[in-house]
Motif scaffolding. Structure first.
Motif, PDB file in Angstrom:
ATOM      1  N   THR A  60      -3.559   7.565  -0.372  1.00  0.00           N
ATOM      2  CA  THR A  60      -5.140   7.916  -1.770  1.00  0.00           C
ATOM      3  C   THR A  60      -4.945   7.953  -2.561  1.00  0.00           C
ATOM      4  O   THR A  60      -3.361   7.857  -2.250  1.00  0.00           O
ATOM      5  N   ARG A  61      -5.365   7.732  -3.787  1.00  0.00           N
ATOM      6  CA  ARG A  61      -4.528   7.750  -5.287  1.00  0.00           C
ATOM      7  C   ARG A  61      -4.096   8.823  -5.562  1.00  0.00           C
ATOM      8  O   ARG A  61      -4.536  10.235  -5.300  1.00  0.00           O
ATOM      9  N   LYS A  63      -3.813  11.043  -8.277  1.00  0.00           N
ATOM     10  CA  LYS A  63      -4.519  11.421 -10.047  1.00  0.00           C
ATOM     11  C   LYS A  63      -3.728  12.071 -10.714  1.00  0.00           C
ATOM     12  O   LYS A  63      -3.181  12.591 -10.614  1.00  0.00           O
TER      13      LYS A  63
END
Length: 63
Positions: A60-61, A63
């Motif tokens: 996932t990215r 943040k």
């Protein structure tokens, strides 16, 4: 001219925890990924402290 970043920082999220919860995503690990050599999403088998077993973790990215 500036060059594009080749190495990207990504987070790894437990797949069973993220699918079974009510929108709560547990990002256990962060790692780097070379975008030139790895085209798709990174998926590794890592230990999840919430499940207490080794499970698949998907990229996932950060943040």
């Amino acid at each position: 001219m500036a060059k594009a970043k080749v190495v990207e920082l990504v987070a790894l999220e437990c797949i069973p925890c993220s699918e079974g919860s009510n929108g709560v995503h547990l990002r256990n690990y962060t790692t780097t990924k070379n975008r030139r050599t790895v085209q798709g999403k990174l998926e590794l088998k890592k230990y999840c402290p919430r499940c207490r077993v080794h499970t698949r973790h998907r990229e996932t990215r950060v943040k």
